[in-house]
Scaffold this motif. Structure first.
Motif, PDB file in Angstrom:
ATOM      1  N   GLY A  99       0.875  -1.064  -0.116  1.00 32.21           N
ATOM      2  CA  GLY A  99       0.043   0.032   0.070  1.00 32.21           C
ATOM      3  C   GLY A  99       0.895   1.290  -0.076  1.00 32.21           C
ATOM      4  N   LEU A 100       2.144   1.052  -0.269  1.00 31.46           N
ATOM      5  CA  LEU A 100       2.898   2.387  -0.387  1.00 31.46           C
ATOM      6  C   LEU A 100       2.736   3.273  -1.602  1.00 31.46           C
ATOM      7  CD1 LEU A 100       6.342   0.947   0.732  1.00 31.46           C
ATOM      8  CD2 LEU A 100       4.538   2.042   2.190  1.00 31.46           C
ATOM      9  N   PHE A 101       1.969   2.529  -2.468  1.00 33.18           N
ATOM     10  CA  PHE A 101       1.186   3.315  -3.551  1.00 33.18           C
ATOM     11  C   PHE A 101      -0.075   3.249  -3.644  1.00 33.18           C
ATOM     12  CE2 PHE A 101       5.687   2.179  -5.048  1.00 33.18           C
ATOM     13  CZ  PHE A 101       6.149   3.372  -5.616  1.00 33.18           C
ATOM     14  N   ALA A 102      -0.890   4.495  -3.814  1.00 30.33           N
ATOM     15  CA  ALA A 102      -2.232   4.195  -3.522  1.00 30.33           C
ATOM     16  C   ALA A 102      -2.950   3.902  -4.953  1.00 30.33           C
ATOM     17  CB  ALA A 102      -2.846   5.616  -3.156  1.00 30.33           C
ATOM     18  N   PRO A 103      -4.153   3.173  -4.813  1.00 32.56           N
ATOM     19  CA  PRO A 103      -4.680   2.827  -5.891  1.00 32.56           C
ATOM     20  C   PRO A 103      -4.995   3.921  -6.930  1.00 32.56           C
ATOM     21  CG  PRO A 103      -5.890   2.056  -3.968  1.00 32.56           C
ATOM     22  CD  PRO A 103      -4.804   2.874  -3.478  1.00 32.56           C
ATOM     23  N   HIS A 104      -4.864   3.706  -8.086  1.00 33.27           N
ATOM     24  CA  HIS A 104      -4.638   4.657  -9.357  1.00 33.27           C
ATOM     25  C   HIS A 104      -3.729   5.757  -9.450  1.00 33.27           C
ATOM     26  CE1 HIS A 104      -9.187   3.724  -9.953  1.00 33.27           C
ATOM     27  NE2 HIS A 104      -9.393   4.094  -8.891  1.00 33.27           N
ATOM     28  N   GLN A 105      -2.554   5.648  -8.559  1.00 34.88           N
ATOM     29  CA  GLN A 105      -1.621   6.556  -8.323  1.00 34.88           C
ATOM     30  C   GLN A 105      -0.679   6.369  -9.678  1.00 34.88           C
ATOM     31  OE1 GLN A 105       0.596   6.450  -4.758  1.00 34.88           O
ATOM     32  NE2 GLN A 105       2.563   7.312  -5.784  1.00 34.88           N
ATOM     33  N   PRO A 106      -0.428   7.463 -10.192  1.00 32.70           N
ATOM     34  CA  PRO A 106       0.636   7.362 -11.516  1.00 32.70           C
ATOM     35  C   PRO A 106       1.871   6.991 -10.765  1.00 32.70           C
ATOM     36  CG  PRO A 106      -0.833   9.383 -11.594  1.00 32.70           C
ATOM     37  CD  PRO A 106      -0.781   8.687 -10.304  1.00 32.70           C
ATOM     38  N   LEU A 107       2.435   6.087 -11.741  1.00 33.09           N
ATOM     39  CA  LEU A 107       3.889   5.414 -11.562  1.00 33.09           C
ATOM     40  C   LEU A 107       4.682   6.054 -12.589  1.00 33.09           C
ATOM     41  CD1 LEU A 107       2.829   1.830 -10.902  1.00 33.09           C
ATOM     42  CD2 LEU A 107       3.531   3.371  -9.057  1.00 33.09           C
ATOM     43  N   ARG A 108       5.117   7.079 -12.308  1.00 29.37           N
ATOM     44  CA  ARG A 108       6.282   8.162 -13.155  1.00 29.37           C
ATOM     45  C   ARG A 108       7.666   7.331 -13.204  1.00 29.37           C
ATOM     46  NH1 ARG A 108       1.623  10.637 -15.263  1.00 29.37           N
ATOM     47  NH2 ARG A 108       0.805  12.003 -13.725  1.00 29.37           N
TER      48      ARG A 108
ATOM     49  N   GLY B 253       1.085   6.398 -19.419  1.00 25.22           N
ATOM     50  CA  GLY B 253       1.945   5.672 -18.933  1.00 25.22           C
ATOM     51  C   GLY B 253       1.147   4.608 -17.733  1.00 25.22           C
ATOM     52  N   PHE B 254       1.821   4.230 -16.912  1.00 23.37           N
ATOM     53  CA  PHE B 254       1.467   3.127 -15.860  1.00 23.37           C
ATOM     54  C   PHE B 254       1.012   3.771 -14.510  1.00 23.37           C
ATOM     55  CE2 PHE B 254       4.621   0.858 -18.263  1.00 23.37           C
ATOM     56  CZ  PHE B 254       4.013  -0.039 -18.501  1.00 23.37           C
ATOM     57  N   ARG B 255      -0.109   3.132 -13.939  1.00 24.77           N
ATOM     58  CA  ARG B 255      -0.669   3.460 -13.095  1.00 24.77           C
ATOM     59  C   ARG B 255      -1.051   2.200 -11.961  1.00 24.77           C
ATOM     60  NH1 ARG B 255      -6.185   2.862 -12.943  1.00 24.77           N
ATOM     61  NH2 ARG B 255      -7.289   3.070 -15.027  1.00 24.77           N
ATOM     62  N   VAL B 256      -1.122   2.412 -10.648  1.00 20.42           N
ATOM     63  CA  VAL B 256      -1.758   1.469  -9.713  1.00 20.42           C
ATOM     64  C   VAL B 256      -2.979   1.016  -9.927  1.00 20.42           C
ATOM     65  CG1 VAL B 256      -1.727   0.511  -7.549  1.00 20.42           C
ATOM     66  CG2 VAL B 256       0.065   2.314  -7.941  1.00 20.42           C
ATOM     67  N   SER B 257      -3.236  -0.266 -10.094  1.00 18.11           N
ATOM     68  CA  SER B 257      -4.676  -0.822 -10.176  1.00 18.11           C
ATOM     69  C   SER B 257      -5.632  -0.379  -9.017  1.00 18.11           C
ATOM     70  CB  SER B 257      -4.454  -2.388 -10.460  1.00 18.11           C
ATOM     71  OG  SER B 257      -4.179  -2.572 -11.443  1.00 18.11           O
ATOM     72  N   SER B 258      -6.869  -0.451  -9.730  1.00 15.37           N
ATOM     73  CA  SER B 258      -7.848   0.131  -8.395  1.00 15.37           C
ATOM     74  C   SER B 258      -8.124  -1.127  -7.576  1.00 15.37           C
ATOM     75  CB  SER B 258      -9.122   0.483  -9.199  1.00 15.37           C
ATOM     76  OG  SER B 258      -9.757  -0.483  -9.921  1.00 15.37           O
ATOM     77  N   LEU B 259      -8.861  -0.769  -6.302  1.00 10.93           N
ATOM     78  CA  LEU B 259      -9.412  -1.705  -5.608  1.00 10.93           C
ATOM     79  C   LEU B 259     -10.943  -1.651  -5.575  1.00 10.93           C
ATOM     80  CD1 LEU B 259      -6.939  -1.324  -2.643  1.00 10.93           C
ATOM     81  CD2 LEU B 259      -6.948  -3.079  -4.027  1.00 10.93           C
ATOM     82  N   SER B 260     -11.730  -2.612  -5.696  1.00 11.59           N
ATOM     83  CA  SER B 260     -13.019  -2.617  -5.591  1.00 11.59           C
ATOM     84  C   SER B 260     -13.695  -3.814  -4.924  1.00 11.59           C
ATOM     85  CB  SER B 260     -13.780  -2.326  -6.998  1.00 11.59           C
ATOM     86  OG  SER B 260     -13.683  -3.649  -7.739  1.00 11.59           O
ATOM     87  N   VAL B 261     -14.775  -3.918  -4.400  1.00 10.53           N
ATOM     88  CA  VAL B 261     -15.689  -4.757  -3.886  1.00 10.53           C
ATOM     89  C   VAL B 261     -15.783  -6.033  -5.143  1.00 10.53           C
ATOM     90  CG1 VAL B 261     -17.613  -5.722  -2.954  1.00 10.53           C
ATOM     91  CG2 VAL B 261     -16.407  -3.737  -2.119  1.00 10.53           C
ATOM     92  N   GLU B 262     -16.091  -5.498  -6.274  1.00 11.87           N
ATOM     93  CA  GLU B 262     -16.407  -6.509  -7.385  1.00 11.87           C
ATOM     94  C   GLU B 262     -15.075  -7.160  -7.940  1.00 11.87           C
ATOM     95  OE1 GLU B 262     -19.556  -3.476  -6.971  1.00 11.87           O
ATOM     96  OE2 GLU B 262     -17.152  -3.244  -7.270  1.00 11.87           O
ATOM     97  N   GLU B 263     -14.205  -6.662  -8.109  1.00 10.15           N
ATOM     98  CA  GLU B 263     -12.703  -7.111  -8.215  1.00 10.15           C
ATOM     99  C   GLU B 263     -12.285  -8.081  -7.225  1.00 10.15           C
ATOM    100  OE1 GLU B 263      -9.978  -4.563  -9.940  1.00 10.15           O
ATOM    101  OE2 GLU B 263     -11.266  -3.697 -11.553  1.00 10.15           O
TER     102      GLU B 263
END
Length: 228
Positions: free
Chosen positions: A18-27, A62-72
């Motif tokens: 969790g050091l990178f938040a969901p949706h956070q861009p990875l520059r 570019g890249f970003r961290v995947s989301s977190l969701s109840v459905e996934e």
């Protein structure tokens, strides 16, 4: 270990932790400075993580961290039930004495740290938490290790990575002392497996993962409610 493997392992662990938040861009420039590596191994690592669904990429973004969701989360949990239930049945049918011994040893190692941390009066530190998660992974991996299918083991590992990210998030934002006796659940799965009762063992594994999914859903919904 190659440089790309090293940065892959570090970045993967940091995303799961969790050091990178969901949706956070990875520059790439930021990651280059943070991990002290060049662009080429970073891109290799990010492409591998994309294959594990921990990161996503968009054209020109570019890249970003995947989301977190109840459905996934439920999709991953139910898929894990399906894959590992079959793998456990096969392991029960094919496993030998060495498999049983390794399974018992992995359960004992997990039980030791669960009891140690349960008796601690302080908050669990990161090293202890990481060790708990490692032994938990090893127990579940040992259950299905004799299934004889590289594909099932590969699918199980990928699904474990996906659900581990949710577990770490949930357990670090909620108390470990909730209403479930997870150690008793693990012990029941172990005992049914050692009896070679495939129906009972796979059913207990299903119930174990379903209860975890319910716990994760509560934490996720509570997290959304607090943020709104």
């Amino acid at each position: 270990m190659t440089l790309s493997n090293t940065v892959y392992e570090k970045l993967r662990a940091d995303i799961i932790d969790g050091l990178f938040a969901p949706h956070q861009p990875l520059r790439l420039e930021q990651l280059k400075q943070q991990y002290g590596v060049g662009f080429s191994p970073l891109r290799e690592a990010l492409n591998r993580l994309q294959g594990e669904r921990l990161v996503v990429s968009a054209l020109q973004r570019g890249f970003r961290v995947s989301s977190l969701s109840v459905e996934e989360m439920w999709d991953a949990v139910n898929s894990r039930i399906f894959v590992e239930g079959e793998a456990l049945r096969r392991s029960i049918g094919l496993g030998d004495d060495d498999w049983e011994a390794a399974l018992v040893a992995s359960f004992h190692a997990l039980s030791i740290i669960v009891k140690r941390l349960g008796q601690a009066d302080r908050e669990i530190d990161k090293d202890s938490f990481d060790e708990l998660e490692r032994r938990h992974r090893e127990f579940h991996a040992a259950l299905i290790s004799a299934c004889g299918s590289a594909w099932l083991l590969d699918f199980a590992e990928k699904l474990n990575t996906e659900t581990e990210r949710y577990r770490v998030m949930a357990l670090r934002s909620a108390t470990l002392r909730h209403e479930r006796d997870v150690e008793a659940e693990h012990k029941a799965i172990l005992e049914a497996t050692l009896r070679r009762d495939a129906d009972a063992a796979s059913g207990l594994l299903r119930d174990h993962y379903h209860a975890t999914g319910q716990f994760l859903e509560r934490v996720l919904r509570d997290r959304v409610a607090r943020a709104s």
